[in-house]
Design a protein around this motif. Structure first.
Motif, PDB file in Angstrom:
ATOM      1  N   LYS A 457       0.869  -1.272  -0.019  1.00 51.60           N
ATOM      2  CA  LYS A 457       0.236  -0.016   0.121  1.00 51.60           C
ATOM      3  C   LYS A 457       0.689   1.342  -0.066  1.00 51.60           C
ATOM      4  O   LYS A 457       0.832   2.053  -1.064  1.00 51.60           O
ATOM      5  CB  LYS A 457      -0.973   0.060   1.232  1.00 51.60           C
ATOM      6  CG  LYS A 457      -1.752   1.265   1.594  1.00 51.60           C
ATOM      7  CD  LYS A 457      -2.629   1.195   2.575  1.00 51.60           C
ATOM      8  CE  LYS A 457      -3.322   2.401   2.840  1.00 51.60           C
ATOM      9  NZ  LYS A 457      -4.174   2.501   4.038  1.00 51.60           N
ATOM     10  N   GLU A 458       1.669   1.485   1.024  1.00 55.23           N
ATOM     11  CA  GLU A 458       2.710   2.506   1.116  1.00 55.23           C
ATOM     12  C   GLU A 458       3.459   2.746  -0.199  1.00 55.23           C
ATOM     13  O   GLU A 458       3.785   3.862  -0.815  1.00 55.23           O
ATOM     14  CB  GLU A 458       3.680   2.368   2.241  1.00 55.23           C
ATOM     15  CG  GLU A 458       4.470   3.509   2.356  1.00 55.23           C
ATOM     16  CD  GLU A 458       5.136   3.409   3.642  1.00 55.23           C
ATOM     17  OE1 GLU A 458       6.177   4.267   3.761  1.00 55.23           O
ATOM     18  OE2 GLU A 458       5.266   2.466   4.440  1.00 55.23           O
ATOM     19  N   VAL A 459       4.065   1.782  -0.771  1.00 58.45           N
ATOM     20  CA  VAL A 459       5.013   1.655  -1.763  1.00 58.45           C
ATOM     21  C   VAL A 459       4.443   2.015  -3.198  1.00 58.45           C
ATOM     22  O   VAL A 459       4.801   2.790  -3.972  1.00 58.45           O
ATOM     23  CB  VAL A 459       6.042   0.441  -1.988  1.00 58.45           C
ATOM     24  CG1 VAL A 459       6.777   0.489  -3.199  1.00 58.45           C
ATOM     25  CG2 VAL A 459       6.906   0.311  -0.664  1.00 58.45           C
ATOM     26  N   MET A 460       3.367   1.218  -3.411  1.00 58.22           N
ATOM     27  CA  MET A 460       2.729   1.567  -4.508  1.00 58.22           C
ATOM     28  C   MET A 460       1.772   2.734  -4.714  1.00 58.22           C
ATOM     29  O   MET A 460       1.627   3.411  -5.864  1.00 58.22           O
ATOM     30  CB  MET A 460       1.799   0.110  -4.697  1.00 58.22           C
ATOM     31  CG  MET A 460       2.143  -1.011  -5.162  1.00 58.22           C
ATOM     32  SD  MET A 460       3.708  -0.890  -6.445  1.00 58.22           S
ATOM     33  CE  MET A 460       3.186  -0.266  -7.693  1.00 58.22           C
ATOM     34  N   THR A 461       1.160   3.157  -3.609  1.00 56.76           N
ATOM     35  CA  THR A 461       0.534   4.539  -3.575  1.00 56.76           C
ATOM     36  C   THR A 461       1.415   5.699  -3.927  1.00 56.76           C
ATOM     37  O   THR A 461       1.283   6.368  -4.815  1.00 56.76           O
ATOM     38  CB  THR A 461      -0.291   4.921  -2.296  1.00 56.76           C
ATOM     39  OG1 THR A 461      -1.074   3.816  -1.903  1.00 56.76           O
ATOM     40  CG2 THR A 461      -0.552   6.239  -2.188  1.00 56.76           C
ATOM     41  N   GLN A 462       2.777   5.625  -3.402  1.00 53.86           N
ATOM     42  CA  GLN A 462       3.774   6.515  -3.646  1.00 53.86           C
ATOM     43  C   GLN A 462       4.409   6.359  -5.153  1.00 53.86           C
ATOM     44  O   GLN A 462       4.505   7.412  -5.736  1.00 53.86           O
ATOM     45  CB  GLN A 462       5.196   6.347  -2.774  1.00 53.86           C
ATOM     46  CG  GLN A 462       6.124   7.313  -3.003  1.00 53.86           C
ATOM     47  CD  GLN A 462       7.285   7.109  -2.253  1.00 53.86           C
ATOM     48  OE1 GLN A 462       7.124   6.664  -1.203  1.00 53.86           O
ATOM     49  NE2 GLN A 462       8.569   7.717  -2.553  1.00 53.86           N
ATOM     50  N   GLU A 463       4.315   5.113  -5.662  1.00 57.39           N
ATOM     51  CA  GLU A 463       4.981   5.122  -6.996  1.00 57.39           C
ATOM     52  C   GLU A 463       3.845   5.394  -7.940  1.00 57.39           C
ATOM     53  O   GLU A 463       4.287   6.129  -8.940  1.00 57.39           O
ATOM     54  CB  GLU A 463       4.926   3.389  -7.140  1.00 57.39           C
ATOM     55  CG  GLU A 463       5.325   3.174  -8.684  1.00 57.39           C
ATOM     56  CD  GLU A 463       6.782   3.355  -9.104  1.00 57.39           C
ATOM     57  OE1 GLU A 463       7.036   3.426 -10.367  1.00 57.39           O
ATOM     58  OE2 GLU A 463       7.700   4.069  -8.210  1.00 57.39           O
ATOM     59  N   GLN A 464       2.492   5.308  -7.753  1.00 59.59           N
ATOM     60  CA  GLN A 464       1.321   5.652  -8.760  1.00 59.59           C
ATOM     61  C   GLN A 464       1.453   7.117  -8.600  1.00 59.59           C
ATOM     62  O   GLN A 464       1.204   7.762  -9.703  1.00 59.59           O
ATOM     63  CB  GLN A 464      -0.040   5.025  -8.478  1.00 59.59           C
ATOM     64  CG  GLN A 464       0.218   3.411  -8.491  1.00 59.59           C
ATOM     65  CD  GLN A 464      -0.100   2.825  -9.949  1.00 59.59           C
ATOM     66  OE1 GLN A 464      -0.828   3.251 -10.362  1.00 59.59           O
ATOM     67  NE2 GLN A 464       1.129   2.271 -10.409  1.00 59.59           N
ATOM     68  N   THR A 465       1.409   7.924  -7.728  1.00 59.96           N
ATOM     69  CA  THR A 465       1.591   9.489  -7.389  1.00 59.96           C
ATOM     70  C   THR A 465       2.797   9.877  -8.369  1.00 59.96           C
ATOM     71  O   THR A 465       2.615  10.754  -9.133  1.00 59.96           O
ATOM     72  CB  THR A 465       1.589   9.649  -6.048  1.00 59.96           C
ATOM     73  OG1 THR A 465       0.543   9.159  -5.205  1.00 59.96           O
ATOM     74  CG2 THR A 465       1.567  11.213  -6.034  1.00 59.96           C
ATOM     75  N   GLU A 466       3.878   9.199  -8.191  1.00 65.22           N
ATOM     76  CA  GLU A 466       4.747   9.865  -8.770  1.00 65.22           C
ATOM     77  C   GLU A 466       4.908   9.677 -10.214  1.00 65.22           C
ATOM     78  O   GLU A 466       5.293  10.329 -11.247  1.00 65.22           O
ATOM     79  CB  GLU A 466       6.298   9.141  -8.364  1.00 65.22           C
ATOM     80  CG  GLU A 466       6.838   9.568  -7.066  1.00 65.22           C
ATOM     81  CD  GLU A 466       7.933   8.641  -6.271  1.00 65.22           C
ATOM     82  OE1 GLU A 466       8.292   7.804  -7.240  1.00 65.22           O
ATOM     83  OE2 GLU A 466       8.226   9.144  -5.553  1.00 65.22           O
ATOM     84  N   GLN A 467       4.172   8.366 -10.745  1.00 67.66           N
ATOM     85  CA  GLN A 467       4.095   8.169 -12.230  1.00 67.66           C
ATOM     86  C   GLN A 467       2.976   9.108 -12.841  1.00 67.66           C
ATOM     87  O   GLN A 467       3.397   9.388 -14.003  1.00 67.66           O
ATOM     88  CB  GLN A 467       3.697   6.597 -12.357  1.00 67.66           C
ATOM     89  CG  GLN A 467       4.955   5.721 -12.311  1.00 67.66           C
ATOM     90  CD  GLN A 467       4.658   4.054 -12.542  1.00 67.66           C
ATOM     91  OE1 GLN A 467       3.717   3.956 -13.537  1.00 67.66           O
ATOM     92  NE2 GLN A 467       5.063   3.268 -12.343  1.00 67.66           N
ATOM     93  N   THR A 468       1.807   9.232 -12.230  1.00 66.49           N
ATOM     94  CA  THR A 468       0.939   9.911 -13.054  1.00 66.49           C
ATOM     95  C   THR A 468       0.667  11.487 -12.537  1.00 66.49           C
ATOM     96  O   THR A 468       0.025  12.185 -13.096  1.00 66.49           O
ATOM     97  CB  THR A 468      -0.429   9.068 -12.648  1.00 66.49           C
ATOM     98  OG1 THR A 468      -0.594   9.055 -11.042  1.00 66.49           O
ATOM     99  CG2 THR A 468      -0.424   7.611 -12.832  1.00 66.49           C
ATOM    100  N   GLY A 469       1.243  11.816 -11.437  1.00 68.46           N
ATOM    101  CA  GLY A 469       1.216  13.252 -10.869  1.00 68.46           C
ATOM    102  C   GLY A 469      -0.151  13.234 -10.042  1.00 68.46           C
ATOM    103  O   GLY A 469      -0.327  14.504  -9.579  1.00 68.46           O
ATOM    104  N   PHE A 470      -0.926  12.308  -9.915  1.00 69.75           N
ATOM    105  CA  PHE A 470      -1.903  12.357  -8.885  1.00 69.75           C
ATOM    106  C   PHE A 470      -2.012  11.196  -8.425  1.00 69.75           C
ATOM    107  O   PHE A 470      -1.664  10.297  -8.527  1.00 69.75           O
ATOM    108  CB  PHE A 470      -3.182  12.969  -9.586  1.00 69.75           C
ATOM    109  CG  PHE A 470      -3.623  11.742 -10.566  1.00 69.75           C
ATOM    110  CD1 PHE A 470      -4.572  10.900 -10.254  1.00 69.75           C
ATOM    111  CD2 PHE A 470      -3.241  12.094 -11.883  1.00 69.75           C
ATOM    112  CE1 PHE A 470      -4.824   9.863 -11.441  1.00 69.75           C
ATOM    113  CE2 PHE A 470      -3.588  11.164 -12.792  1.00 69.75           C
ATOM    114  CZ  PHE A 470      -4.420  10.136 -12.599  1.00 69.75           C
ATOM    115  N   SER A 471      -2.711  11.156  -6.869  1.00 71.19           N
ATOM    116  CA  SER A 471      -3.090   9.877  -6.161  1.00 71.19           C
ATOM    117  C   SER A 471      -4.105   9.089  -7.062  1.00 71.19           C
ATOM    118  O   SER A 471      -4.988   9.441  -7.463  1.00 71.19           O
ATOM    119  CB  SER A 471      -3.514  10.378  -4.678  1.00 71.19           C
ATOM    120  OG  SER A 471      -2.580  10.992  -4.028  1.00 71.19           O
TER     121      SER A 471
END
Length: 502
Positions: A457-471
């Motif tokens: 949860k922690e890692v992939m939420t951060q990863e997706q935010t960094e990739q897409t620019g939004f949560s």
């Protein structure tokens, strides 16, 4: 619709044989009722599930492990491929009719079928050496355990198939609880451990060994100790014991140079516990990854022969996870290439770990290393830390991985110094997680590590935010499993129910 579950559970498997272990060709139109008569017949039957593993590792497993994680993504997708993007992007809806999810299921159960065929037929065959009969059973059980280990981590509860099934038996099967599947995995590996040889003559190199069974058991126990079973300390202790048995086996050692691990001329090294065997120039025996992982619109700057598919591309976060000068990065991946046509740099990341020159399109010599000693070292260190014991020993094995890396081809002098004693267990575990990520990058470990340690949860939420620019969409633990394929449910709706959230 009933034909789909029959395809997955009951289809007759083709068998394979030739003089060398890797040179496997299907025996077509063979009548299973009359074929299994001799030791040689059974040896050919045992070859069949080994051959089936190639279909699983060629592509499908990469989708549900590396691409699901923060390690890789797609640099190119054909059209608007929701089947691809929904595996990669947690903000997309992952549907139960996803073709890749179905491919994993069908190929896995086809592999299990082939294992069960061996186990169902072998007792009726006379063997001069009873130990050889038990070895063949152990090989089938090792592969069945490995396949179920993938299935239970991908789907959770799955049908437990331990023998060939009649049509009526197939339709009586529901999904067995996850603990029951793990019990089967442990039982199969325990039998394999008791009956597999330590090694084989060169002609049979690549068959399952005693060390492979112990190494897989260590990994299974580590997973059972964590999420979702959460069996805790007792299972970390079991993992520690099995890992140490591998470590203390003088047959295994870290190869001195990290680059050697992925040299196609040095396969099945002293570090290897189990590899899925590939050989270019045969009939469907070559591996595709050098072509599959190459940037779609690159030319011969990356791949000399064959197509480029542009998937399993490293993410910015895995690129930055390597410390400056770490040779594992330049051996494993590249941040781009220089276009021959334009002379300009193309900033498109790609995996280099599986480089070879194809015999023909997507026909390479790379094996898939499923289990290796470095993985076992890191699991051993983690098992000790999670039990709160022998921190100095755990630190020593963590640093052995660093030491090998800094002495490998391409290392920058003065980098990757040893870790010092940690002030907290949490920091120690994060350091192990980091080393697992860069040491085992693009080898299908990362996603399952994040799941079992409850870090997804922690890692992939951060990863997706960094990739897409939004949560991304609000996280829930349903995302830790994939949906049961729609066609499987439609085949047997009374017994096969969907995972929550799909």
């Amino acid at each position: 619709m009933k034909r789909f579950i029959l395809l997955a559970l009951l289809t007759m498997a083709s068998l394979s044989c030739r003089k060398e272990f890797i040179d496997l060709q299907p025996i077509s139109e063979m009548n299973a009722g009359t074929f299994y008569k001799t030791e040689q017949d059974m040896n050919q039957a045992v070859m069949s599930p080994y051959a089936s593993l190639r279909a699983l590792y060629n592509q499908a497993f990469i989708y549900v492990s590396e691409i699901r994680s923060d390690n890789t993504t797609f640099s190119w997708v054909p059209g608007n491929s929701k089947d691809m993007t929904s595996i990669d992007n947690f903000g997309d809806v992952l549907l139960s009719d996803n073709g890749y999810v179905l491919t994993v299921w069908n190929n896995a159960y086809n592999t299990i079928l082939r294992c069960n065929l061996v186990l169902d037929k072998i007792d009726a065959v006379s063997f001069k050496d009873p130990k050889l009969k038990e070895q063949y059973k152990a090989e089938a059980k090792f592969i069945r355990a490995l396949t179920y280990f993938w299935l239970v981590r991908v789907y959770g509860d799955v049908p437990k198939v331990e023998k060939q099934l009649s049509v009526n038996e197939a339709y009586s099967l529901g999904r067995a609880p996850t603990p029951e599947i793990y019990d089967l995995i442990v039982a199969d590996l325990t039998f394999a451990e008791a009956n597999l040889p330590a090694s084989y003559p060169a002609v049979d190199k690549g068959r399952a060994t005693l060390g492979g069974a112990k190494g897989l058991l260590a990994k299974v126990y580590m997973t059972m100790a964590g999420y979702p079973l959460k069996k805790g300390a007792a299972y970390y202790a079991l993992a520690e014991t099995k890992a140490l048995e591998v470590i203390n086996n003088s047959q295994y050692s870290l190869v001195p140079d990290y680059k050697t691990l992925f040299d196609v001329t040095k396969k099945n090294s002293s570090e290897s516990l189990f590899e899925v065997q590939y050989k270019k120039g045969g009939t469907n025996t070559g591996s595709p990854w050098n072509n599959d992982f190459a940037p779609r619109f690159s030319n011969k700057e990356v791949v000399l022969v064959g197509d480029k598919s542009g998937f399993n591309a490293p993410t910015p976060s895995i690129s930055s996870a390597y410390e400056a000068g770490d040779p594992r990065k330049v051996i494993s991946m590249s941040d781009g290439y220089v276009s021959v046509a334009t002379g300009k740099a193309v900033n498109e990341k790609y995996v280099k770990k599986y480089y070879d020159v194809s015999f023909s399109a997507s026909d390479n010599d790379n094996n898939w290393i499923e289990l290796r000693l470095a993985d076992t070292y890191l699991l051993y260190a983690e098992a000790l830390v999670r039990q709160g014991k022998q921190q100095d020993v755990a630190l020593n094995y963590l640093n052995k991985i660093r030491q090998r890396a800094r002495n490998s081809t391409g290392a920058t002098a003065g980098i990757l110094s040893d870790y010092k004693p940690f002030t907290s267990e949490g920091d120690f575990l994060l350091a192990i997680e980091k080393e697992r990520r860069v040491e085992l990058a693009f080898e299908n470990h990362r996603w399952f590590d994040l799941v079992r340690t409850e870090r997804a949860k922690e890692v992939m939420t951060q990863e997706q935010t960094e990739q897409t620019g939004f949560s991304p969409a609000a996280w829930n633990n349903n995302m830790l499993l994939f949906p049961i394929p729609l066609q499987v449910i439609q085949s047997n709706p009374e017994k096969i129910k969907q995972n929550p959230g799909y």
